[in-house]
Enzyme design. Structure first.
Site, short mmCIF file in Angstrom:
data_model
loop_
_atom_site.label_atom_id
_atom_site.label_comp_id
_atom_site.label_asym_id
_atom_site.label_seq_id
_atom_site.Cartn_x
_atom_site.Cartn_y
_atom_site.Cartn_z
N LYS A 22 12.56 -34.41 -134.35
CA LYS A 22 13.09 -36.01 -134.12
C LYS A 22 12.63 -36.05 -132.52
CE LYS A 22 17.37 -37.01 -133.02
NZ LYS A 22 17.52 -37.61 -131.56
N ASN A 23 13.21 -34.82 -131.56
CA ASN A 23 13.06 -35.24 -130.46
C ASN A 23 11.92 -35.01 -129.91
OD1 ASN A 23 15.87 -35.53 -130.14
ND2 ASN A 23 16.36 -33.46 -129.59
N CYS A 117 27.07 -43.85 -124.01
CA CYS A 117 27.21 -43.47 -125.50
C CYS A 117 28.33 -42.44 -125.72
CB CYS A 117 25.79 -42.78 -125.85
SG CYS A 117 25.43 -41.23 -125.05
N ARG A 122 25.46 -40.80 -119.14
CA ARG A 122 23.88 -40.52 -119.24
C ARG A 122 23.09 -41.56 -118.41
NH1 ARG A 122 22.61 -38.83 -125.58
NH2 ARG A 122 20.99 -38.03 -124.64
N ASP A 307 22.07 -29.54 -127.87
CA ASP A 307 22.09 -30.19 -129.27
C ASP A 307 22.63 -28.95 -130.24
OD1 ASP A 307 21.37 -32.50 -128.47
OD2 ASP A 307 19.34 -32.36 -129.18
N ARG A 400 20.63 -40.31 -138.39
CA ARG A 400 19.78 -40.35 -137.37
C ARG A 400 18.70 -39.22 -136.76
NH1 ARG A 400 22.91 -40.69 -132.20
NH2 ARG A 400 20.64 -40.24 -131.63
C1 UD1 Z 1 19.12 -34.36 -123.61
C2 UD1 Z 1 18.79 -33.12 -123.61
C3 UD1 Z 1 17.98 -32.65 -124.60
C4 UD1 Z 1 18.56 -33.32 -125.93
C5 UD1 Z 1 18.76 -34.68 -125.85
C6 UD1 Z 1 19.57 -35.41 -127.02
C7 UD1 Z 1 18.66 -31.48 -121.69
C8 UD1 Z 1 18.59 -31.13 -120.47
N1 UD1 Z 1 18.30 -32.52 -122.33
O1 UD1 Z 1 17.98 -35.08 -123.32
O2 UD1 Z 1 17.68 -31.48 -124.79
O3 UD1 Z 1 17.57 -33.31 -127.03
O4 UD1 Z 1 19.63 -35.04 -124.97
O5 UD1 Z 1 20.74 -34.82 -127.15
O6 UD1 Z 1 19.49 -30.53 -122.47
N2 UD1 Z 1 20.69 -37.49 -115.90
C9 UD1 Z 1 21.03 -37.99 -114.63
N3 UD1 Z 1 19.98 -39.03 -114.25
C10 UD1 Z 1 18.93 -39.50 -115.05
C11 UD1 Z 1 18.79 -38.77 -116.43
C12 UD1 Z 1 19.65 -37.82 -116.73
O7 UD1 Z 1 21.83 -37.68 -113.84
O8 UD1 Z 1 18.15 -40.34 -114.55
C13 UD1 Z 1 21.53 -36.27 -116.25
C14 UD1 Z 1 21.94 -36.66 -117.70
O9 UD1 Z 1 23.24 -37.34 -117.36
C15 UD1 Z 1 22.61 -35.10 -118.00
C16 UD1 Z 1 21.22 -34.58 -117.60
O10 UD1 Z 1 20.62 -35.08 -116.58
O11 UD1 Z 1 23.77 -34.53 -117.79
C17 UD1 Z 1 20.08 -34.23 -118.64
O12 UD1 Z 1 19.91 -35.56 -119.18
P1 UD1 Z 1 18.42 -35.78 -120.02
O13 UD1 Z 1 17.69 -34.59 -120.08
O14 UD1 Z 1 17.74 -36.89 -119.21
O15 UD1 Z 1 19.13 -36.49 -121.38
P2 UD1 Z 1 18.02 -36.55 -122.60
O16 UD1 Z 1 16.59 -36.88 -122.13
O17 UD1 Z 1 18.68 -37.46 -123.40
#
Ligand code: UD1
Length: 422
Positions: A22-23, A117, A122, A307, A400
């Site tokens: 999915k990811n 969320c 996030r 995850d 989901r």
């Molecule tokens: C994250 C997971 C990913 C997982 C997905 C769904 C990591 C690094 N990422 O991806 O493996 O599949 O959730 O659950 O494990 N952040 C900021 N500013 C930004 C973007 C992110 O501060 O602009 C922070 C987030 O709050 C978090 C970290 O960076 O603490 C990682 O976030 P990110 O990798 O962007 O999240 P996803 O892409 O959703």
């Protein structure tokens, strides 16, 4: 809302063929917006998040063709609407990934901010900061991000302040159509970044370094059609391994990539399970001996994925000894803990990001509630171990990201049924 009824206490035994990731699928679907040719994607999992992303592409004006049971072909040559509305983005954060591609191709886009969320705040500041460096002007108004670029985006050197999977993907896509070369440092090395880069290369993008800390993108004037086959979902694989371990079963997972699960497989060995792998198969056996409680610290790839934190926490609940589970990626991701306590687990929070667990020899069936996608799978694991009947409510969270989870569990011998809401 549907629920799952599970009578626990049966070891999972047998073979599983996991679905596509999915990811990986979600960013690849967003990437189809970069070209006016058709992109053919195979091994697409039939899960709700994918349906939502297709709905968003449809809203933007894309033509979508479903081919057979797991193929999707997307043509975005007629995209006319450049707004990703709140109603869709709030239901799935990955919708935010259309920002980079639409900005790069059309010079203008409005995307709703995802908002909070269930697993923390996030933010998306890193996505926006990097797109500004590529020359975009960005305004925030009424909950929407409006990004504009008068001319083509311009390649730039960008270093992320935090490692972000979504940020890396959004900016990598935008830079593919920028003028000149972009160097991204401190990027995410997750396999889902590599899969996106592979699909972009099939569309004519010039990207190198994916899978390392630094990615270089030589922007192209346009991209053409392309295609890819999505790899097995490493989180689904990890979830079923945890379920087999927790129930003292034995499972063989075929058509997967053990390499991307290295750290995870080592962790299962520390629990005392036996792991065997070859190029595309993983076998786990937990039929003999006790499970040993094992400390877990989540981290960016190649660390233990956030995850899989909830699933490992569930496994610790039924392992001998004490353990700590430390979540380093998100600040509020232990909603499942209190629900596992309802099943009889002895676990508590030492801080918002650290759980302490004392293993118990038995869990007891109970009614529990799913709160987010991966939290839900830890409740399934708890219920599969628990004596008696459990009911897991609000399983739309599971839908989901897990395709036909009850059917796959049934094939492994579990006593599980979906109770449909009227
Ligand atoms: C994250 C997971 C990913 C997982 C997905 C769904 C990591 C690094 N990422 O991806 O493996 O599949 O959730 O659950 O494990 N952040 C900021 N500013 C930004 C973007 C992110 O501060 O602009 C922070 C987030 O709050 C978090 C970290 O960076 O603490 C990682 O976030 P990110 O990798 O962007 O999240 P996803 O892409 O959703």
């Amino acid at each position: 809302m549907d629920s799952l009824r599970i009578r626990g206490g049966i070891p999972l035994n047998g073979e599983l063929c996991p679905g596509g990731s999915k990811n990986a699928t979600l960013p690849i679907l967003a990437a189809t917006l970069l070209s006016s040719g058709s992109v053919d994607i195979r091994n697409v999992p039939r899960v709700r998040d994918v349906t939502l992303m297709l709905e968003l592409l449809d809203t933007l004006g894309a033509e979508i063709e479903v081919n057979g049971s797991d193929g999707v072909s997307v043509n975005t040559s007629r995209v006319h609407n450049l707004v990703a509305p709140y109603e869709l983005v709030r239901r799935m954060r990955a919708s935010f990934l259309v920002l980079g591609p639409l900005l790069a191709r059309f010079g203008q886009v409005e995307v709703s901010l995802p908002g909070g969320c269930a697993i923390g705040s996030r933010p998306v500041d890193q996505h926006l900061k990097a797109l500004r460096k590529l020359g975009a002007s960005i305004d925030l108004d009424q909950g929407y991000v409006t990004a504009r670029s008068k001319d083509r985006l311009q390649g730039a050197d960008i270093e992320f302040d935090v490692v972000t999977v979504g940020g890396t993907q959004n900016v990598m896509m935008a830079a593919s159509l920028a003028q000149g070369t972009t160097r991204l440092r401190n990027v995410a090395m997750e396999p889902e970044v590599v899969e996106l880069a592979e699909c972009l290369r099939s569309m004519g993008a010039h990207i190198s370094g994916d899978g390392t800390e630094c990615i270089t993108i030589v922007g192209q004037e346009q991209l053409h059609g392309g295609g890819c086959k999505v790899r097995a979902d490493r989180i689904e694989v990890g979830t079923f391994l945890a379920a087999a371990a927790a129930t003292h079963g034995s499972i063989r997972i075929v058509d997967c990539d053990p390499f991307v699960l290295n750290t995870v497989l080592e962790t299962f060995q520390r629990f005392g399970t036996t792991i065997k792998t070859d190029e595309s198969t993983i076998e786990l056996s937990a039929q003999h001996g006790e499970l040993r409680a094992t400390d877990i610290v989540t981290g960016v790839y190649p660390g233990i994925p956030t995850d899989l934190q909830a699933q490992f926490l569930a496994l610790n609940c039924v392992s001998r000894g004490n353990s700590r589970v430390v979540e380093t990626v998100f600040e509020n991701r232990f909603m499942h803990l209190q629900e596992l306590v309802r099943l009889g687990a002895n676990a508590s929070l030492e801080s918002p990001t650290i759980a302490v667990i004392q293993g118990v020899s038995k869990l007891r069936g109970a009614k529990v509630m799913a709160t987010d996608l991966r939290a839900s799978s830890s409740l399934v694991i708890g219920a599969l171990v628990a004596d008696g009947m459990s009911q897991i409510n609000r399983i739309y969270h599971l839908d989901r990201g897990y395709e036909r989870i009850e059917e796959k569990l049934q094939l492994l011998g579990a006593d599980v049924e979906r109770v449909r809401a009227n």
